[in-house]
Design a protein around this motif. Structure first.
Motif, PDB file in Angstrom:
ATOM      1  N   LEU A  89       0.834  -1.209   0.000  1.00  0.00           N
ATOM      2  CA  LEU A  89       0.000   0.000   0.000  1.00  0.00           C
ATOM      3  C   LEU A  89       0.866   1.255   0.000  1.00  0.00           C
ATOM      4  O   LEU A  89       0.612   2.211  -0.736  1.00  0.00           O
ATOM      5  N   MET A  90       1.898   1.241   0.815  1.00  0.00           N
ATOM      6  CA  MET A  90       2.776   2.407   0.877  1.00  0.00           C
ATOM      7  C   MET A  90       3.533   2.590  -0.433  1.00  0.00           C
ATOM      8  O   MET A  90       3.777   3.709  -0.883  1.00  0.00           O
ATOM      9  N   LEU A  91       3.909   1.460  -1.062  1.00  0.00           N
ATOM     10  CA  LEU A  91       4.615   1.574  -2.342  1.00  0.00           C
ATOM     11  C   LEU A  91       3.705   2.156  -3.416  1.00  0.00           C
ATOM     12  O   LEU A  91       4.147   2.945  -4.252  1.00  0.00           O
ATOM     13  N   VAL A  92       2.432   1.784  -3.378  1.00  0.00           N
ATOM     14  CA  VAL A  92       1.494   2.343  -4.354  1.00  0.00           C
ATOM     15  C   VAL A  92       1.319   3.838  -4.117  1.00  0.00           C
ATOM     16  O   VAL A  92       1.337   4.635  -5.061  1.00  0.00           O
ATOM     17  N   PHE A  93       1.209   4.238  -2.854  1.00  0.00           N
ATOM     18  CA  PHE A  93       1.099   5.669  -2.563  1.00  0.00           C
ATOM     19  C   PHE A  93       2.379   6.406  -2.964  1.00  0.00           C
ATOM     20  O   PHE A  93       2.339   7.540  -3.446  1.00  0.00           O
ATOM     21  N   THR A  94       3.529   5.750  -2.752  1.00  0.00           N
ATOM     22  CA  THR A  94       4.792   6.366  -3.157  1.00  0.00           C
ATOM     23  C   THR A  94       4.821   6.557  -4.663  1.00  0.00           C
ATOM     24  O   THR A  94       5.260   7.598  -5.162  1.00  0.00           O
ATOM     25  N   CYS A 114      -2.144   3.994 -10.611  1.00  0.00           N
ATOM     26  CA  CYS A 114      -1.387   3.114  -9.705  1.00  0.00           C
ATOM     27  C   CYS A 114      -2.304   2.100  -9.027  1.00  0.00           C
ATOM     28  O   CYS A 114      -2.021   0.893  -9.043  1.00  0.00           O
ATOM     29  N   PHE A 115      -3.397   2.574  -8.458  1.00  0.00           N
ATOM     30  CA  PHE A 115      -4.299   1.634  -7.788  1.00  0.00           C
ATOM     31  C   PHE A 115      -4.978   0.725  -8.808  1.00  0.00           C
ATOM     32  O   PHE A 115      -5.219  -0.449  -8.543  1.00  0.00           O
ATOM     33  N   GLY A 116      -5.280   1.285  -9.989  1.00  0.00           N
ATOM     34  CA  GLY A 116      -5.898   0.466 -11.026  1.00  0.00           C
ATOM     35  C   GLY A 116      -4.982  -0.659 -11.447  1.00  0.00           C
ATOM     36  O   GLY A 116      -5.419  -1.805 -11.602  1.00  0.00           O
ATOM     37  N   TYR A 117      -3.696  -0.339 -11.606  1.00  0.00           N
ATOM     38  CA  TYR A 117      -2.747  -1.388 -11.997  1.00  0.00           C
ATOM     39  C   TYR A 117      -2.634  -2.441 -10.895  1.00  0.00           C
ATOM     40  O   TYR A 117      -2.714  -3.641 -11.152  1.00  0.00           O
ATOM     41  N   TRP A 118      -2.454  -1.972  -9.686  1.00  0.00           N
ATOM     42  CA  TRP A 118      -2.230  -2.912  -8.575  1.00  0.00           C
ATOM     43  C   TRP A 118      -3.438  -3.838  -8.384  1.00  0.00           C
ATOM     44  O   TRP A 118      -3.285  -5.069  -8.358  1.00  0.00           O
ATOM     45  N   LEU A 119      -4.588  -3.248  -8.285  1.00  0.00           N
ATOM     46  CA  LEU A 119      -5.785  -4.063  -8.021  1.00  0.00           C
ATOM     47  C   LEU A 119      -6.225  -4.823  -9.266  1.00  0.00           C
ATOM     48  O   LEU A 119      -6.606  -5.999  -9.193  1.00  0.00           O
ATOM     49  N   VAL A 133      -4.513 -12.203  -1.302  1.00  0.00           N
ATOM     50  CA  VAL A 133      -3.667 -11.327  -0.479  1.00  0.00           C
ATOM     51  C   VAL A 133      -2.200 -11.549  -0.827  1.00  0.00           C
ATOM     52  O   VAL A 133      -1.409 -10.598  -0.892  1.00  0.00           O
ATOM     53  N   GLN A 134      -1.852 -12.800  -1.092  1.00  0.00           N
ATOM     54  CA  GLN A 134      -0.458 -13.080  -1.458  1.00  0.00           C
ATOM     55  C   GLN A 134      -0.105 -12.429  -2.796  1.00  0.00           C
ATOM     56  O   GLN A 134       0.994 -11.902  -2.956  1.00  0.00           O
ATOM     57  N   ILE A 135      -1.057 -12.470  -3.730  1.00  0.00           N
ATOM     58  CA  ILE A 135      -0.793 -11.826  -5.034  1.00  0.00           C
ATOM     59  C   ILE A 135      -0.655 -10.323  -4.852  1.00  0.00           C
ATOM     60  O   ILE A 135       0.249  -9.696  -5.410  1.00  0.00           O
ATOM     61  N   LEU A 136      -1.556  -9.737  -4.048  1.00  0.00           N
ATOM     62  CA  LEU A 136      -1.489  -8.285  -3.803  1.00  0.00           C
ATOM     63  C   LEU A 136      -0.146  -7.915  -3.178  1.00  0.00           C
ATOM     64  O   LEU A 136       0.476  -6.920  -3.559  1.00  0.00           O
ATOM     65  N   SER A 137       0.283  -8.720  -2.217  1.00  0.00           N
ATOM     66  CA  SER A 137       1.544  -8.448  -1.528  1.00  0.00           C
ATOM     67  C   SER A 137       2.720  -8.607  -2.488  1.00  0.00           C
ATOM     68  O   SER A 137       3.613  -7.746  -2.533  1.00  0.00           O
ATOM     69  N   MET A 138       2.683  -9.677  -3.262  1.00  0.00           N
ATOM     70  CA  MET A 138       3.792  -9.958  -4.195  1.00  0.00           C
ATOM     71  C   MET A 138       3.914  -8.846  -5.232  1.00  0.00           C
ATOM     72  O   MET A 138       4.995  -8.306  -5.469  1.00  0.00           O
ATOM     73  N   LEU A 139       2.790  -8.496  -5.842  1.00  0.00           N
ATOM     74  CA  LEU A 139       2.801  -7.463  -6.883  1.00  0.00           C
ATOM     75  C   LEU A 139       3.149  -6.097  -6.287  1.00  0.00           C
ATOM     76  O   LEU A 139       3.854  -5.305  -6.908  1.00  0.00           O
ATOM     77  N   GLY A 140       2.681  -5.858  -5.085  1.00  0.00           N
ATOM     78  CA  GLY A 140       2.979  -4.583  -4.430  1.00  0.00           C
ATOM     79  C   GLY A 140       4.464  -4.432  -4.167  1.00  0.00           C
ATOM     80  O   GLY A 140       5.052  -3.391  -4.481  1.00  0.00           O
ATOM     81  N   TYR A 141       5.086  -5.462  -3.592  1.00  0.00           N
ATOM     82  CA  TYR A 141       6.535  -5.377  -3.368  1.00  0.00           C
ATOM     83  C   TYR A 141       7.295  -5.346  -4.687  1.00  0.00           C
ATOM     84  O   TYR A 141       8.382  -4.784  -4.765  1.00  0.00           O
TER      85      TYR A 141
END
Lengths: 224, 351
Positions: free
Chosen positions: B160-165, B194-199, B219-227
Motif C-alpha cells: 500500500l505504501m509503495l502504491v502511494f509512493t 497506480c491503484f488500477g494497476y495494482w488491483l 492477499v499473497q498476489i497483492l503483496s507480491m505485486l505490491g513489493y
C-alpha cells in the motif's frame, strides 16, 4: 454441603452468556470542581469565541515549538485544521481560479487532498496498532500543516519581488518549503510517535512524510 | 451443570423453580430476537403468518414459537399492527418490504462496524520495520527454487505504501515535465493508474491462478505485486529527474526485470504444469515490464503532448468547421498532431 452446592450453581448461572444482566449500576462519582461545573450558557458570545480562539492559538504554538506534551492530543479540535486547510486551499487556488487548465489546483482539490491524505495516514496508524483516537490524529496532522502554510505565505511574499534574481528567489522559496516540510514532519512525529510501538515507529512516520511531501510539492510547483 | 434454557436437572427445578422459569423466559425471548436479526426480514413477517399455517417458512416460525411462546405472542401482535399500518397484505409486498428493511439494516450495520472492519484488516498490517526493509531488498533477488512452493508474505502495509509512493512520484514527474493540467486531474490520474494497476492486475492474476490451479491467495498476489513495484518506483524516481534514455533502459532491465523475475519464480513454484506456468508468468512479466515502459514513455508523453496541443490549438473543432478546412491545412503537421493526439487521448485513463 447443600449451601455450598447452591452457591456453586448460582455462580454458574450468573456467568452464563445467554442470560442478560439487568439492573442499575451506580458508581459514586466525586463531585466536579467548580471550574468544570461552571455553566457557559449565560456568558457573552465574545468570551466564548475568545476562549476557543485562545485554545486554537495555544495549539498552534505547540506546533511551532513541538515538545513532547499531550495537550494537543488531549483537547483535540478540528477548528485549527479547518482554518489551515482553507487558508492553504485559498492561497494555492490564487490566480488559476479563472482558468482551470492553467496548472493550478482548485480549492476543492486541495481541500480533498489534505483531508483524504490525513484520513489515510490516520487509518494506517490505526492498522499498525496505534493507541491514538481517530480525531486526535486528524487534529495533529491538520495543525502540523501550519508550517507549510507559513512557508506558502513567505513564498508569495518573495513573488512580490518580480524580476530581481529569479534563481535566487527560487532557491529561497525552495529552502523555505523544505524547512517547513521538515518542521511539519518533525512536529507530527513528536506528537504521534509515542502512540506507536517502538519497532513500528518508522512505518507510521513514512506515510506522514509522504503526505507532507505531496503538500510541499504542491506549494513549490504552485509558486514557481 | 444445569442448562437454564431447556433441560433443567431435577435438583435445579426443585430448588429454584421461579428463577429457572424467569431465566427460561428471558433466554427464549432473546433467542427470538437474535433469529430475527440473523435471518432475512421476511422471516419476521412469516412468524406472524404461522398461526395461519400458509408457507414452509411459517413452520420455522412455529418451531421458534415452541421454544418460547410469550415472546412469540408479542411479536405476532406487533407484526399484525405493523402489517395493518403498511396496508400490504400480499406476499410480494411483504417480501419487498423485508428486502428494503434488510438492505437498510445491513448498510447501517456496515457503517457502524467501521472499527470492526479495521480489526479484520489488522493482521495484514502486523509487520515490523525490519521485516519491511528486508522484503523491499529481497524484491530484487529472484529465488530459483521451483520444486518447493516459495513462501509469500500476506502483508499489505508495504504494498500500500509503495502504491502511494508511486502516486507521489508520478505526480512529481508530471509536474517537473512541465505538464499543465489542473492538479486535481493529475492527482486523480496518478491515483487511478497506480491503484488500477495494482488491483486490476492482481485480480487478473488471481483469476488466471484459479484457472491454472495455482496455490496462491489474493492477499499473497497483492503483496507480491505490491513489493514488485519497489523497483519501478526507484526507476521512475531516478528517470523522471535524470532524462537519459540509455540510463532508463539499463534501469528498466535491472529495476524492472529483477522484481519481475522474482515474481515469476514465486508464481511458477506455486503452479504445476508447464503450460499453466507459461500462461501465468508471461502475463505477469509482460504486464509488469510494459507498465513501467508505459509510465515512462507513453503515459508521460501523452499528457505532455496533449497539453502542448491544447495550448497550440483549440481542443475541440466542430465537425462543420473540420469539413471546411482545406486539404493542405488538414495534412499539415500541426493538424496531424491533433488527429494523433485525439486518437491517443481516448486511450489514457484521464480521470
Amino acid at each position: 454441603m447443600a449451601a455450598n452446592e447452591f452457591s456453586a450453581d448460582f455462580t454458574d448461572v450468573s456467568v452464563h452468556e445467554n442470560v442478560p444482566v439487568e439492573g442499575n449500576i451506580r458508581i459514586s462519582v466525586p463531585l466536579a470542581s467548580e471550574d468544570e461545573d461552571m455553566s457557559t450558557l449565560d456568558e457573552p458570545v465574545k468570551d466564548t469565541i475568545m476562549r476557543d480562539l485562545k485554545a486554537v492559538g495555544k495549539k498552534f504554538v505547540h506546533v511551532l515549538y513541538p515538545k513532547n506534551n499531550d495537550e494537543l492530543l488531549r483537547d483535540w479540535d478540528l477548528w485549527g485544521p479547518l482554518i489551515v486547510c482553507v487558508f492553504l486551499a485559498m492561497m494555492l487556488q490564487g490566480k488559476g481560479a479563472d482558468s482551470p487548465t492553467h496548472g493550478v489546483p482548485q480549492f476543492a482539490e486541495v481541500f480533498v487532498t489534505v483531508w483524504f491524505g490525513a484520513i489515510v495516514v490516520t487509518f494506517n496508524s490505526h492498522l499498525l496498532g496505534g493507541t491514538i483516537s481517530f480525531f486526535q490524529s486528524l487534529c495533529v496532522l491538520g495543525y502540523c500543516i501550519m508550517p507549510l502554510s507559513v512557508s506558502l505565505l513567505l513564498c508569495h511574499v518573495t513573488l512580490l519581488a518580480k524580476g530581481s534574481l529569479p534563481l535566487a528567489m527560487f532557491i529561497v522559496r525552495f529552502i523555505c518549503v523544505t524547512l517547513a516540510f521538515a518542521w511539519a514532519t518533525f512536529a507530527s512525529t513528536t506528537f504521534l510517535g509515542n502512540s506507536q510501538p517502538p519497532n513500528r515507529k518508522a512505518l507510521a512516520v513514512y506515510p506522514i512524510f509522504l503526505f507532507y511531501f505531496v503538500i510541499s510539492w504542491m506549494i513549490i510547483t504552485n509558486v514557481t | 451443570m444445569a442448562d437454564p434454557r431447556g433441560h433443567p436437572n431435577g435438583d435445579w427445578t426443585s430448588f429454584r423453580d421461579p428463577t429457572a422459569q424467569s431465566h427460561q423466559f428471558g433466554s427464549s425471548s432473546i433467542v427470538d430476537m437474535e433469529n430475527m436479526d440473523d435471518t432475512s426480514g421476511s422471516s419476521f413477517e412469516d412468524i406472524a403468518e404461522a398461526p395461519g399455517g400458509t408457507t414452509g417458512l411459517g413452520e420455522v416460525g412455529g418451531d421458534e414459537g415452541r421454544t418460547g411462546k410469550p415472546g412469540q405472542d408479542d411479536v405476532v401482535e406487533e407484526d399484525e399492527e405493523f402489517l395493518g399500518i403498511k396496508g400490504l397484505k400480499g406476499q410480494l409486498g411483504k417480501q419487498v418490504a423485508g428486502q428494503v428493511w434488510e438492505a437498510g439494516r445491513q448498510q447501517a450495520a456496515r457503517a457502524f462496524s467501521l472499527y470492526a472492519n479495521i480489526d479484520l484488516l489488522r493482521p495484514y498490517f502486523d509487520v515490523e520495520t525490519v521485516q519491511v526493509r528486508k522484503r523491499l531488498l529481497e524484491s530484487f533477488v529472484p529465488r530459483k527454487n521451483m520444486k518447493v512452493p516459495q513462501k509469500l508474505p500476506r502483508e499489505l502495509y508495504g504494498p500500500l505504501m509503495l502504491v502511494f509512493t508511486m502516486v507521489a512520484i508520478l505526480l512529481q514527474g508530471m509536474k517537473t515535465s512541465g505538464t499543465i493540467v489542473s492538479q486535481g486531474t493529475l492527482m486523480g490520474t496518478a491515483i487511478g493508474t497506480c491503484f488500477g494497476y495494482w488491483l486490476g492486475v492482481s485480480s487478473l492474476l488471481y483469476f488466471l491462478a484459479y484457472i491454472c490451479n495455482s496455490k496462491i491467495t489474493m492477499v499473497q498476489i497483492l503483496s507480491m505485486l505490491g513489493y514488485g513495484m519497489f523497483g519501478p518506483c526507484l526507476v521512475l524516481f531516478i528517470t523522471y529527474n535524470i532524462h537519459l534514455h540509455s540510463l532508463f533502459y539499463v534501469l528498466w532491465l535491472v529495476g524492472g526485470g529483477l522484481p519481475t523475475l522474482r515474481m515469476v519464480c514465486a508464481l511458477s513454484s506455486r503452479t504445476t504444469g508447464q503450460r499453466q506456468r507459461l500462461v501465468l508468468c508471461c502475463t505477469l512479466a509482460s504486464l509488469h515490464l510494459l507498465f513501467l515502459l508505459y509510465l515512462h514513455f507513453a503515459y508521460h508523453r501523452v499528457i505532455e503532448e496533449l497539453l502542448v496541443t491544447l495550448e497550440e490549438q483549440p481542443a475541440f473543432i466542430p465537425r462543420q468547421q473540420r469539413e471546411l478546412v482545406p486539404p493542405e491545412v488538414a495534412t499539415s503537421p500541426a493538424s496531424l498532431r491533433i488527429a494523433t493526439m485525439s486518437l491517443i487521448r481516448s486511450s489514457p485513463p484521464i480521470l
